[in-house]
Design a protein around this motif. Structure first.
Motif, mmCIF file in Angstrom:
data_model
loop_
_atom_site.group_PDB
_atom_site.id
_atom_site.type_symbol
_atom_site.label_atom_id
_atom_site.label_comp_id
_atom_site.label_asym_id
_atom_site.label_seq_id
_atom_site.Cartn_x
_atom_site.Cartn_y
_atom_site.Cartn_z
ATOM 1 N N MET A 1 0.846 -1.190 0.000
ATOM 2 C CA MET A 1 0.000 0.000 0.000
ATOM 3 C C MET A 1 0.881 1.239 0.000
ATOM 4 O O MET A 1 2.007 1.226 0.494
ATOM 5 C CB MET A 1 -0.903 0.017 1.228
ATOM 6 N N ASP B 1 5.984 2.560 -0.490
ATOM 7 C CA ASP B 1 5.147 1.369 -0.607
ATOM 8 C C ASP B 1 5.389 0.534 0.640
ATOM 9 O O ASP B 1 6.483 -0.004 0.840
ATOM 10 C CB ASP B 1 5.508 0.585 -1.866
ATOM 11 N N PRO C 1 3.969 -2.474 3.676
ATOM 12 C CA PRO C 1 3.188 -3.719 3.748
ATOM 13 C C PRO C 1 1.724 -3.447 4.071
ATOM 14 O O PRO C 1 1.396 -2.555 4.854
ATOM 15 C CB PRO C 1 3.864 -4.497 4.873
ATOM 16 N N ASP C 2 0.844 -4.213 3.475
ATOM 17 C CA ASP C 2 -0.579 -4.131 3.787
ATOM 18 C C ASP C 2 -0.793 -4.525 5.250
ATOM 19 O O ASP C 2 -0.166 -5.465 5.749
ATOM 20 C CB ASP C 2 -1.373 -5.059 2.864
ATOM 21 N N GLN D 1 -5.787 -8.241 7.943
ATOM 22 C CA GLN D 1 -7.172 -8.296 8.390
ATOM 23 C C GLN D 1 -7.308 -7.920 9.861
ATOM 24 O O GLN D 1 -6.368 -8.076 10.644
ATOM 25 C CB GLN D 1 -7.746 -9.695 8.154
ATOM 26 N N ARG E 1 -10.888 -2.853 9.578
ATOM 27 C CA ARG E 1 -9.998 -2.482 8.482
ATOM 28 C C ARG E 1 -10.708 -1.417 7.658
ATOM 29 O O ARG E 1 -11.867 -1.592 7.259
ATOM 30 C CB ARG E 1 -9.674 -3.691 7.610
ATOM 31 N N ALA F 1 -10.387 1.291 4.336
ATOM 32 C CA ALA F 1 -9.731 1.849 3.155
ATOM 33 C C ALA F 1 -9.848 3.364 3.252
ATOM 34 O O ALA F 1 -10.947 3.915 3.152
ATOM 35 C CB ALA F 1 -10.394 1.336 1.876
ATOM 36 N N GLU G 1 -13.794 -1.988 5.343
ATOM 37 C CA GLU G 1 -13.642 -3.140 4.454
ATOM 38 C C GLU G 1 -13.835 -4.473 5.164
ATOM 39 O O GLU G 1 -14.223 -5.463 4.533
ATOM 40 C CB GLU G 1 -12.265 -3.120 3.800
ATOM 41 N N THR H 1 -2.356 7.247 4.134
ATOM 42 C CA THR H 1 -2.108 5.885 3.716
ATOM 43 C C THR H 1 -3.369 5.292 3.114
ATOM 44 O O THR H 1 -4.471 5.815 3.323
ATOM 45 C CB THR H 1 -1.632 5.035 4.913
ATOM 46 N N GLU H 2 -3.218 4.205 2.387
ATOM 47 C CA GLU H 2 -4.374 3.633 1.701
ATOM 48 C C GLU H 2 -5.223 2.726 2.587
ATOM 49 O O GLU H 2 -6.439 2.618 2.384
ATOM 50 C CB GLU H 2 -3.900 2.866 0.466
ATOM 51 N N TYR H 3 -4.607 2.070 3.585
ATOM 52 C CA TYR H 3 -5.356 1.142 4.438
ATOM 53 C C TYR H 3 -4.829 1.220 5.864
ATOM 54 O O TYR H 3 -3.638 1.433 6.098
ATOM 55 C CB TYR H 3 -5.209 -0.307 3.945
#
Length: 337
Positions: A1, A19, A21-22, A25, A32, A34, A69, A117-119
């Motif tokens: 991400m 970039d 790490p995601d 869950q 979680r 987004a 999410e 951040t994205e997530y």
């Protein structure tokens, strides 16, 4: 991400899109999210430019809005697909402020990683619901600026119809306060150094406007506009450079909410004037999760929408901060992705 992090010791040229790490869950009690948008505040700028030191590699931004999410075991407040917005003090759920709130050690984008951040995967109580009809960039204005204005006027100020309010400038907190005050039936006086911005404030419902550059004794002008009485509430964003004028402008027994330090972090307090006015000078920083939930409910009830000046993509967060530094914006600057 993707995420924007700050390299030590800070500075707008030290922002880096990485970039990472995601986060995976959610666990028990977590969700979680987004993240799709954030909004800029003075506190974020102080972290980004190194004025407030933070950990090397810190993910920036205290405001975050997005979509749930996944939900972890035991989470009943949120469901997949719902829009949410972050809390500035996730540890402050309700009641009065306490010791841990003042340190910022658990404030996203400062003491812990934020929302550029994205997530994210966070405990569910780090978020509240956002107004369902709002876009994510609109919702991102709630966390810091919107809630600060709400707490200053409603929670601590006890604003009511017929009150008078003085707002300094036309940044995010002041414009949110203008909308809240007008919705409550209050008279609003706005100051700015820009006649163009003052005309925009009038279009949003400001009753009177003052250009503080052409009239540096604006506290006296406020008294004249209120027939010598002074205003009931002042939302004081300037700090030491404007406090004396704000105390001049407030009525005897009025309320001055000190919520900003745009003119510096230290300075003289005109104590004799404060005593003579018998005013309540209160420092405050944002608010609790419960207050945010009440603010969101009021936004929906009054059909209020935030004023957004402009939007940047995530990889131009540094440019967004540079615009903020220039002071040329009106309302909020947002970043969305």
């Amino acid at each position: 991400m993707r995420a924007v992090v700050l390299r030590a010791p800070g500075g707008l040229n030290q922002l880096e899109l990485r970039d990472l790490p995601d986060p995976g869950q959610p666990g028990v009690g977590q969700i979680r999210v987004a993240i799709h948008a954030t909004s800029l505040n003075f506190h974020d700028l102080l972290v980004a430019n190194g004025s407030i030191p933070t950990t090397d590699g810190r993910i920036l931004m205290s405001d975050g809005a997005g979509v749930v999410e996944a939900v972890g075991e035991g989470v009943t407040e949120f469901a997949v697909g719902e829009s949410v917005v972050s809390s500035f003090f996730p540890q402050w759920q309700d009641g009065r402020a306490f010791d841990d709130v003042g340190s910022f050690r658990r404030t996203p984008g400062d003491g812990i990683d934020g929302y550029a951040t994205e997530y994210v995967v966070r405990p569910a109580h780090y978020f509240t619901h956002a107004p369902s009809c709002w876009g994510h960039s609109e919702a991102a204005t709630i966390t810091t600026a919107g809630l600060t204005a709400w707490r200053a006027l409603v929670v601590e100020g006890g604003i009511k119809a017929g009150d008078s309010v003085l707002l300094l400038g036309t940044g995010g907190v002041s414009i949110a306060a203008l909308q809240i005050a007008r919705a409550m039936g209050a008279r609003v006086i706005v100051t700015s150094s820009s006649d163009k911005k003052l005309e925009r404030a009038r279009s949003l419902g400001a009753t009177d406007v003052i250009n503080y550059r052409t009239n540096p004794d604006w506290g006296t002008e406020v008294l004249e506009l209120t027939n010598g009485r002074g205003v009931d509430h002042v939302v004081e964003v300037g700090g030491p450079g404007t406090l004396a004028q704000s105390l001049q402008a407030v009525r005897v027994g009025g309320h001055v909410a000190l919520i900003g330090v745009l003119t510096g972090r230290g300075g003289d307090v005109p104590t004799s004037l404060l005593m003579a006015k018998q005013a309540r000078l209160q420092g405050l920083v944002v608010g609790s999760r419960r207050q945010q939930q009440e603010y969101v409910a009021a936004l929906k009830q009054n059909n209020l929408r935030p004023v957004i000046d402009c939007s940047f993509p995530l990889d131009r967060l540094a440019d967004a901060f540079r615009l903020q530094e220039s002071g040329s914006h009106f309302g909020k600057i947002v970043v969305e992705w």
